[in-house]
Design a protein around this motif. Structure first.
Motif, PDB file in Angstrom:
ATOM      1  N   ARG A 394       0.855  -1.189   0.000  1.00  0.00           N
ATOM      2  CA  ARG A 394       0.000   0.000   0.000  1.00  0.00           C
ATOM      3  C   ARG A 394       0.888   1.234   0.000  1.00  0.00           C
ATOM      4  NH1 ARG A 394      -2.556  -0.835   4.340  1.00  0.00           N
ATOM      5  NH2 ARG A 394      -4.440  -1.747   3.425  1.00  0.00           N
ATOM      6  N   VAL A 395       0.540   2.197  -0.854  1.00  0.00           N
ATOM      7  CA  VAL A 395       1.275   3.462  -0.886  1.00  0.00           C
ATOM      8  C   VAL A 395       0.820   4.290   0.306  1.00  0.00           C
ATOM      9  CG1 VAL A 395       1.706   5.575  -2.183  1.00  0.00           C
ATOM     10  CG2 VAL A 395       1.490   3.389  -3.390  1.00  0.00           C
ATOM     11  N   ASN A 396       1.779   4.644   1.165  1.00  0.00           N
ATOM     12  CA  ASN A 396       1.469   5.381   2.393  1.00  0.00           C
ATOM     13  C   ASN A 396       2.377   6.595   2.452  1.00  0.00           C
ATOM     14  OD1 ASN A 396      -0.101   5.649   4.648  1.00  0.00           O
ATOM     15  ND2 ASN A 396       1.137   4.316   5.946  1.00  0.00           N
ATOM     16  N   GLY A 397       1.924   7.691   1.804  1.00  0.00           N
ATOM     17  CA  GLY A 397       2.777   8.858   1.677  1.00  0.00           C
ATOM     18  C   GLY A 397       3.914   8.517   0.731  1.00  0.00           C
ATOM     19  N   HIS A 398       5.144   8.770   1.179  1.00  0.00           N
ATOM     20  CA  HIS A 398       6.305   8.449   0.344  1.00  0.00           C
ATOM     21  C   HIS A 398       6.897   7.090   0.700  1.00  0.00           C
ATOM     22  CE1 HIS A 398       6.164  12.367  -1.438  1.00  0.00           C
ATOM     23  NE2 HIS A 398       6.303  12.974  -0.267  1.00  0.00           N
ATOM     24  N   GLU A 399       6.150   6.300   1.464  1.00  0.00           N
ATOM     25  CA  GLU A 399       6.623   4.992   1.874  1.00  0.00           C
ATOM     26  C   GLU A 399       5.676   3.915   1.353  1.00  0.00           C
ATOM     27  OE1 GLU A 399       6.889   5.074   6.083  1.00  0.00           O
ATOM     28  OE2 GLU A 399       8.640   6.422   6.130  1.00  0.00           O
ATOM     29  N   CYS A 416      -3.836   3.586  -3.071  1.00  0.00           N
ATOM     30  CA  CYS A 416      -3.120   3.081  -4.241  1.00  0.00           C
ATOM     31  C   CYS A 416      -2.206   1.942  -3.791  1.00  0.00           C
ATOM     32  CB  CYS A 416      -2.282   4.183  -4.891  1.00  0.00           C
ATOM     33  SG  CYS A 416      -3.257   5.511  -5.632  1.00  0.00           S
ATOM     34  N   TYR A 417      -1.977   1.000  -4.683  1.00  0.00           N
ATOM     35  CA  TYR A 417      -1.210  -0.192  -4.335  1.00  0.00           C
ATOM     36  C   TYR A 417      -0.218  -0.531  -5.450  1.00  0.00           C
ATOM     37  CZ  TYR A 417      -4.953  -0.896  -0.895  1.00  0.00           C
ATOM     38  OH  TYR A 417      -5.854  -0.735   0.131  1.00  0.00           O
ATOM     39  N   ILE A 418       0.852  -1.202  -5.056  1.00  0.00           N
ATOM     40  CA  ILE A 418       1.781  -1.793  -6.025  1.00  0.00           C
ATOM     41  C   ILE A 418       1.686  -3.301  -5.859  1.00  0.00           C
ATOM     42  CG2 ILE A 418       4.196  -2.075  -6.685  1.00  0.00           C
ATOM     43  CD1 ILE A 418       4.642   0.796  -5.740  1.00  0.00           C
ATOM     44  N   VAL A 419       1.494  -3.975  -6.974  1.00  0.00           N
ATOM     45  CA  VAL A 419       1.334  -5.426  -6.978  1.00  0.00           C
ATOM     46  C   VAL A 419       2.497  -6.050  -7.748  1.00  0.00           C
ATOM     47  CG1 VAL A 419      -0.136  -7.344  -7.705  1.00  0.00           C
ATOM     48  CG2 VAL A 419      -1.185  -5.202  -6.909  1.00  0.00           C
ATOM     49  N   GLN A 420       3.164  -7.007  -7.121  1.00  0.00           N
ATOM     50  CA  GLN A 420       4.198  -7.782  -7.808  1.00  0.00           C
ATOM     51  C   GLN A 420       3.733  -9.224  -7.895  1.00  0.00           C
ATOM     52  OE1 GLN A 420       8.027  -8.032  -5.887  1.00  0.00           O
ATOM     53  NE2 GLN A 420       8.914  -9.323  -7.486  1.00  0.00           N
ATOM     54  N   LEU A 443      -4.188  12.534  -5.831  1.00  0.00           N
ATOM     55  CA  LEU A 443      -3.214  12.628  -6.913  1.00  0.00           C
ATOM     56  C   LEU A 443      -1.801  12.335  -6.425  1.00  0.00           C
ATOM     57  CD1 LEU A 443      -4.505  15.780  -8.843  1.00  0.00           C
ATOM     58  CD2 LEU A 443      -4.705  13.381  -9.504  1.00  0.00           C
ATOM     59  N   GLU A 444      -1.471  12.789  -5.203  1.00  0.00           N
ATOM     60  CA  GLU A 444      -0.117  12.563  -4.690  1.00  0.00           C
ATOM     61  C   GLU A 444       0.173  11.071  -4.555  1.00  0.00           C
ATOM     62  OE1 GLU A 444      -2.327  14.573  -3.459  1.00  0.00           O
ATOM     63  OE2 GLU A 444      -1.480  16.592  -3.357  1.00  0.00           O
ATOM     64  N   ASP A 445      -0.808  10.306  -4.062  1.00  0.00           N
ATOM     65  CA  ASP A 445      -0.613   8.865  -3.920  1.00  0.00           C
ATOM     66  C   ASP A 445      -0.490   8.191  -5.281  1.00  0.00           C
ATOM     67  OD1 ASP A 445      -0.627   9.033  -1.218  1.00  0.00           O
ATOM     68  OD2 ASP A 445      -2.581   8.101  -0.896  1.00  0.00           O
ATOM     69  N   ARG A 446      -1.234   8.665  -6.266  1.00  0.00           N
ATOM     70  CA  ARG A 446      -1.156   8.076  -7.608  1.00  0.00           C
ATOM     71  C   ARG A 446       0.250   8.277  -8.195  1.00  0.00           C
ATOM     72  NH1 ARG A 446      -6.652   8.344 -10.989  1.00  0.00           N
ATOM     73  NH2 ARG A 446      -8.089   7.692  -9.345  1.00  0.00           N
ATOM     74  N   TYR A 496      -5.116   9.422   2.111  1.00  0.00           N
ATOM     75  CA  TYR A 496      -6.583   9.469   2.091  1.00  0.00           C
ATOM     76  C   TYR A 496      -7.109  10.117   3.367  1.00  0.00           C
ATOM     77  CZ  TYR A 496     -11.448   8.016   2.063  1.00  0.00           C
ATOM     78  OH  TYR A 496     -12.820   8.024   2.104  1.00  0.00           O
ATOM     79  N   LYS A 497      -6.557   9.747   4.513  1.00  0.00           N
ATOM     80  CA  LYS A 497      -7.018  10.317   5.790  1.00  0.00           C
ATOM     81  C   LYS A 497      -6.788  11.826   5.823  1.00  0.00           C
ATOM     82  CE  LYS A 497      -8.305   6.396   7.576  1.00  0.00           C
ATOM     83  NZ  LYS A 497      -9.758   6.104   7.711  1.00  0.00           N
TER      84      LYS A 497
END
Length: 760
Positions: A394-399, A416-420, A443-446, A496-497
């Motif tokens: 899960r994208v959590n800010g810049h982490e 937003c998520y990254i899937v491998q 938009l920032e998370d995207r 999101y929060k």
């Protein structure tokens, strides 16, 4: 338009029943079929009708009609070919696009049927062909232009015909010379080698030598001396002028109405609307380099003949170049290029008009004993092993936060998520990366999701495939690797929060204590999803099953248009979301009041059968980017050989697009390729309903996944070749074996390595 079988030339009986090419030629004022052995051989003194029939992957048959006019063809034969092309279209139910082709100025679509090229022969076609006159082999000098199709043209056998920009083929009785101008492209040189091979096999029965001569290479090889001796000895080739010919000037786009007498009346210019076109009239659209004739559905064949003649007369009187392409369109079959000249064109496909023609043709074929197949069901095949390893962040800010295995099939629409996904390939494990962008994500998370995915992909081994997908636009392959997926509303990421706190909007993140409505979808146990939707009655659809959670009550709602397969998925999803639930099963039309109360009252919702969108066959395009100028060119009748290593290409499959990066292309970053894909979606090349959120895959040469190669007749050995396009074609011509060694073709002389620093 009514057109009865008694009006059809008997030579067209059964035409278009099978895929492939059918060709007829005008001989003594009648149309005669060209035998299969003569297909691709055109005489400059004759006129031809060519029918291309393609069975699309989605089911229907597509017809394209071309009439080809040799430079020496007489006016009577040319006019008859035009009439016969229209007659053939009518016989097929008026469901074909017609093109006029002039020798030396053919469209790339037409040339794509005859790979690698067509080389017109002097003389007139005859069904009573005899032996060749004389024993002397005619030496010819040809220019070869084009990177994906070859425009081959005979030029005077003279040193003055040579230049530094083009590729030339000198065909003699015992040897074929390939001369490459120093400013010619690698792709053009490679395509010319295909033409050389074609000439060797077809004119020399494979028994002649081949030599490659490069511009600026003068000494040290007998082939160089022999080549220049044929021109009377070496002399410097003059530098080319800055402007090699007439430059294309943008012309105003003008629409004319064509009267029953063939008179043209201008009715609009530049700013055009579709409603200017009436069903009972014919029109001509003059776009300068190309001219279209649009024929309304309700027009008669006599009106269409008059309109076509009027357009041809217009070009003659205007003294337009033979390079002006002329296309004839029946209402409902407009090409994307034609539609692009209008301010707006309805995006809804006029399938009724198309199906009318298909039904007529199907009836004719069935009557003649041909098999006619119905549209196939949607293909849900997975082209890769879906029992691999899944990782989700899960994208959590810049982490990035790695999800535990028990939570990785549960996504939130505000995140937003990254899937491998790693799966066993043919020779090694392969990886596939997705950046999944939730519908309600910020938009920032995207941006962070795409950035992080690109960084991971660049550090991974094996050059994996990466893709950007948006919620509700996921490709089938994405769902198949998850097998089961639940998408909740809201989000739990910091981004999101923060958005909820700053904007004051309601936080609709899923909570078991809140009312929630899930739509259940999929094709089977290995491809099923539960998507949380707004808990209002307008979210219902008779084509789906739903789960409604309201306090301690749980309902399952079964739409009237659902199948037993859908009901099985519903039961499985209940077990996945909460095995402790004891749902109340409700069929559409027998809902209790408490059900509607939970949804805020009963309102209208879609009750019609949800129709799947008609999907056309994929289209392949080549990107060209020079100094910020972005251009796209379609490659027709594409094959694996069109994936040239110097290019960046996009395969448009409507539901998703694939950006393919050649090893020798100027694009070195997957992020840059992804941006090109986004720009392609924005340009809407095909004037189709292609969403700006359509999935974009980025693939590098040599690492093509099976769900990409399935669109080609794929030869893995071609994907692993080294060198640029020219070097690869040269290796093939020499006879490279699969072991990597060379079986040298003794008739081929290699390229000379003595070079000068520039063009002479």
């Amino acid at each position: 338009m009514a057109f009865y079988s008694k009006d059809v030339d008997p030579v067209f009986h059964g035409a278009g029943a099978k895929p492939g090419l059918e060709i007829w030629c005008i001989e003594k004022l009648r149309l005669v079929p060209v035998t299969k052995s003569s297909i691709g051989k055109f005489y400059s003194g004759s006129a031809y009708v060519v029918l291309s029939t393609t069975v699309l992957k989605s089911g229907p048959t597509q017809h394209d009609i071309h009439y080809w006019l040799g430079n020496d063809a007489n006016e009577v034969d040319s006019a008859l070919a035009s009439d016969k092309a229209l007659e053939l279209d009518a016989a097929l139910g008026s469901c074909a696009v017609q093109y006029r082709e002039v020798q030396g100025q053919e469209t790339e679509k037409f040339l794509s049927y005859f790979k690698p090229c067509i080389i017109p022969v002097e003389g007139v076609f005859t069904t009573q062909e005899g032996a060749l006159n004389g024993d002397t082999y005619q030496v010819t000098l040809l220019t070869c232009k084009g990177d994906h199709v070859a425009h081959v043209k005979e030029v005077p056998f003279s040193r003055s015909s040579l230049n530094h920009n083009d590729v030339f083929i000198l065909d003699t009785a015992s040897k074929i010379f390939l001369f490459c101008g120093c400013n010619s492209s690698i792709q053009e040189r490679a395509k010319a080698l295909e033409v050389v091979q074609y000439i060797k096999e077809n004119k020399h029965s494979g028994k002649c030598e081949v030599a490659t001569i490069e511009d600026g290479k003068l000494v040290g090889d007998s082939d160089v001396g022999e080549f220049w001796s044929l021109f009377g000895g070496y002399a410097p080739i003059p530098r080319d002028s800055a402007l090699g010919g007439p430059q294309q000037v943008d012309s105003p786009v003008t629409l004319f109405w064509i009267s029953l007498q063939g008179k043209l009346s201008q009715i609009g210019s530049d700013s055009l609307e579709k409603d200017m076109l009436e069903k009972n009239k014919c029109y001509m659209l003059d776009c300068g380099a190309e001219v279209f004739v649009w024929m309304g559905r309700n027009t008669l064949i006599t009106e269409r003949k008059t309109s076509i003649s009027a357009a041809e007369d217009f070009l003659r009187k205007q003294e337009r170049s033979n390079g002006t392409h002329l296309t004839f369109l029946t209402e409902g079959l407009e090409t994307s290029i034609f539609k692009s000249y209008f301010n707006s064109w309805p995006q809804t496909a006029e399938t009724k008009l198309y199906d009318e023609g298909r039904e007529k043709v199907a009836a004719i074929f069935k009557h003649q004993g041909y098999e006619v197949k119905e549209l196939p069901e949607e293909d849900v095949q997975s082209y890769i092993n879906c029992r691999g390893t899944l990782k989700v962040w899960r994208v959590n800010g810049h982490e990035l936060s790695l999800l535990p295995a028990s939570e990785q099939t549960k996504l939130y629409s505000g995140d937003c998520y990254i899937v491998q996904y790693t799966y066993p390939g043919t020779e090694r494990d392969e990886s596939l990366f997705y950046a999944w962008l939730g519908q309600g994500s910020v938009l920032e998370d995207r941006a962070d999701a795409v950035f992080h995915m690109d960084a991971i992909v660049n550090s991974a081994r094996g050059d994996p495939v990466m893709a950007q997908v948006a919620q509700n636009k996921e490709p089938l392959q994405f769902f198949l690797i998850f097998q089961t997926l639940i998408v909740y509303k809201g989000g739990i990421s910091a981004g999101y929060k923060k958005f909820v706190a700053e904007t004051g909007v309601d936080d609709d993140t899923y909570d078991e204590k809140k009312t929630a409505l899930f739509r259940v979808q999929g094709t089977g146990p290995e491809n099923m999803q539960a998507i949380q939707v707004d808990h209002v009655s307008r979210s219902l659809n008779s084509s789906y099953c739903y789960i409604l959670q309201s306090g301690t009550s749980v309902f399952t709602w079964i739409g009237n248009l659902t199948s037993s397969k859908d009901h099985d998925l519903l039961d499985r999803m209940i077990e996945l979301i909460n095995p402790a639930w004891q749902p109340i099963s409700v069929r559409e039309g027998s809902e209790p009041d408490s059900f509607w109360s939970s949804l805020g009252g009963k309102t209208e919702y879609p009750r019609e059968k949800e129709m799947k969108k008609f999907i056309e066959d994929p289209h392949l395009f080549k990107f060209t980017c020079t100094e910020g100028d972005f251009k796209v060119k379609e490659i027709y009748s594409f094959t694996q050989d069109d994936l040239t290593t110097e290019d960046v290409l996009v395969l448009d499959c409507q539901k998703e697009i694939y950006v393919w990066i050649g090893r020798h292309s100027t694009i070195k970053s997957k992020q840059e390729a992804l941006n090109l894909g986004l720009k392609f979606l924005q340009t809407n090349i095909l004037e189709e309903e292609l969403s700006l959120e359509a999935p974009i895959y980025v693939i590098t040469e040599g690492h093509e996944p099976p769900f990409f190669t399935c669109f080609f007749e794929w030869d893995p050995s071609k994907a692993n070749m080294h060198g640029n396009s020219f070097e690869r074609k040269l290796a093939t011509l020499k006879g490279k074996t699969s072991s990597g060694t060379y079986e040298i073709d003794k008739t081929l002389k290699p390229v000379l390595r003595l070079t000068f620093s520039g063009c002479v």
